[in-house]
Design a protein around this motif. Structure first.
Motif, PDB file in Angstrom:
ATOM      1  N   SER A 162       0.845  -1.196   0.000  1.00  0.00           N
ATOM      2  CA  SER A 162       0.000   0.000   0.000  1.00  0.00           C
ATOM      3  C   SER A 162       0.885   1.253   0.000  1.00  0.00           C
ATOM      4  CB  SER A 162      -0.972  -0.010   1.177  1.00  0.00           C
ATOM      5  OG  SER A 162      -0.286   0.211   2.378  1.00  0.00           O
ATOM      6  N   PRO A 163       0.433   2.315  -0.686  1.00  0.00           N
ATOM      7  CA  PRO A 163       1.245   3.512  -0.866  1.00  0.00           C
ATOM      8  C   PRO A 163       1.713   4.134   0.453  1.00  0.00           C
ATOM      9  CG  PRO A 163      -0.812   3.661  -2.121  1.00  0.00           C
ATOM     10  CD  PRO A 163      -0.883   2.415  -1.307  1.00  0.00           C
ATOM     11  N   GLY A 164       0.951   3.959   1.525  1.00  0.00           N
ATOM     12  CA  GLY A 164       1.304   4.578   2.794  1.00  0.00           C
ATOM     13  C   GLY A 164       2.410   3.891   3.572  1.00  0.00           C
ATOM     14  N   VAL A 165       2.977   2.800   3.047  1.00  0.00           N
ATOM     15  CA  VAL A 165       3.974   2.052   3.818  1.00  0.00           C
ATOM     16  C   VAL A 165       5.219   2.891   4.078  1.00  0.00           C
ATOM     17  CG1 VAL A 165       5.566   0.099   3.767  1.00  0.00           C
ATOM     18  CG2 VAL A 165       3.170  -0.253   3.239  1.00  0.00           C
ATOM     19  N   GLY A 166       5.713   3.600   3.053  1.00  0.00           N
ATOM     20  CA  GLY A 166       6.887   4.454   3.250  1.00  0.00           C
ATOM     21  C   GLY A 166       8.127   3.639   3.602  1.00  0.00           C
ATOM     22  N   PRO A 167       9.162   4.318   4.121  1.00  0.00           N
ATOM     23  CA  PRO A 167      10.381   3.590   4.482  1.00  0.00           C
ATOM     24  C   PRO A 167      10.103   2.665   5.668  1.00  0.00           C
ATOM     25  CG  PRO A 167      10.528   5.879   5.197  1.00  0.00           C
ATOM     26  CD  PRO A 167       9.254   5.749   4.419  1.00  0.00           C
ATOM     27  N   VAL A 168      10.764   1.522   5.671  1.00  0.00           N
ATOM     28  CA  VAL A 168      10.541   0.531   6.719  1.00  0.00           C
ATOM     29  C   VAL A 168      11.752   0.494   7.650  1.00  0.00           C
ATOM     30  CG1 VAL A 168      10.256  -1.932   7.167  1.00  0.00           C
ATOM     31  CG2 VAL A 168       9.019  -0.850   5.285  1.00  0.00           C
ATOM     32  N   PHE A 169      11.500   0.591   8.938  1.00  0.00           N
ATOM     33  CA  PHE A 169      12.574   0.520   9.922  1.00  0.00           C
ATOM     34  C   PHE A 169      12.671  -0.912  10.425  1.00  0.00           C
ATOM     35  CE2 PHE A 169      10.942   4.796   9.883  1.00  0.00           C
ATOM     36  CZ  PHE A 169      12.090   5.574   9.847  1.00  0.00           C
ATOM     37  N   ALA A 170      13.618  -1.675   9.882  1.00  0.00           N
ATOM     38  CA  ALA A 170      13.794  -3.061  10.289  1.00  0.00           C
ATOM     39  C   ALA A 170      15.130  -3.534   9.753  1.00  0.00           C
ATOM     40  CB  ALA A 170      12.658  -3.933   9.734  1.00  0.00           C
TER      41      ALA A 170
END
Length: 158
Positions: A28-36
């Motif tokens: 989904s477009p709202g995911v953005g950068p993932v901190f993991a």
């Protein structure tokens, strides 16, 4: 020594060649950068995805990534055999490897899923499965997204 048969990504590819579920993904477009931890996150996803492909002879496997509040939420949904109700609770236990009571095609999946659970919990998240035998399963995990902004807000409020 020697290579383990059916292990890792090659095993997933080989399993998928014999029977072909359709694999689709939606981020989904709202995911953005993932901190993991990237490689660990990839492994968390590959275990349920590999299992889904293995147990879905026809139909589809769908991976969905979305943001849910402060969490990244990833689901792997398949139209495969489903997980028997008595195995749903224990499918993430590492001792399920091999022949210790798991039924049918889910034998031997336990170790990968146990590793997935360990890695998800290391990130402060959780992983679970909802399943209907004969209709398929959805494995879902969440990874809290603690952005730097949150840390600044918290320290300002302290």
């Amino acid at each position: 020594g020697g290579a383990r048969r059916g292990g890792g990504v090659e095993g997933v590819g080989a399993a998928a060649k014999h029977r072909q579920p359709r694999v689709t993904r939606a981020v989904s477009p709202g995911v953005g950068p993932v901190f993991a931890d990237g490689p660990k996150l990839k492994q968390v996803l590959l275990n349920p995805l590999g299992n889904a492909i293995k147990v879905t002879e026809t139909g589809s496997v769908r991976v969905v990534a979305e943001r849910q509040g402060a969490d990244l939420r990833v689901s792997v949904r398949d139209t495969g055999i489903g997980v028997p109700p008595e195995d749903v609770e224990r499918i993430f236990d590492s001792f399920q490897q091999g022949n210790s009571g798991m039924s049918g095609k889910y034998q031997g999946t336990g170790l990968g899923l146990a590793i997935s659970r360990q890695l998800v919990e290391m990130h402060g998240g959780r992983i679970w499965v909802k399943s209907t035998p004969g209709q398929g399963s959805t494995f879902t995990f969440t990874i809290p997204q603690r952005a730097a902004l949150d840390a600044i807000d918290l320290s300002a409020a302290a």
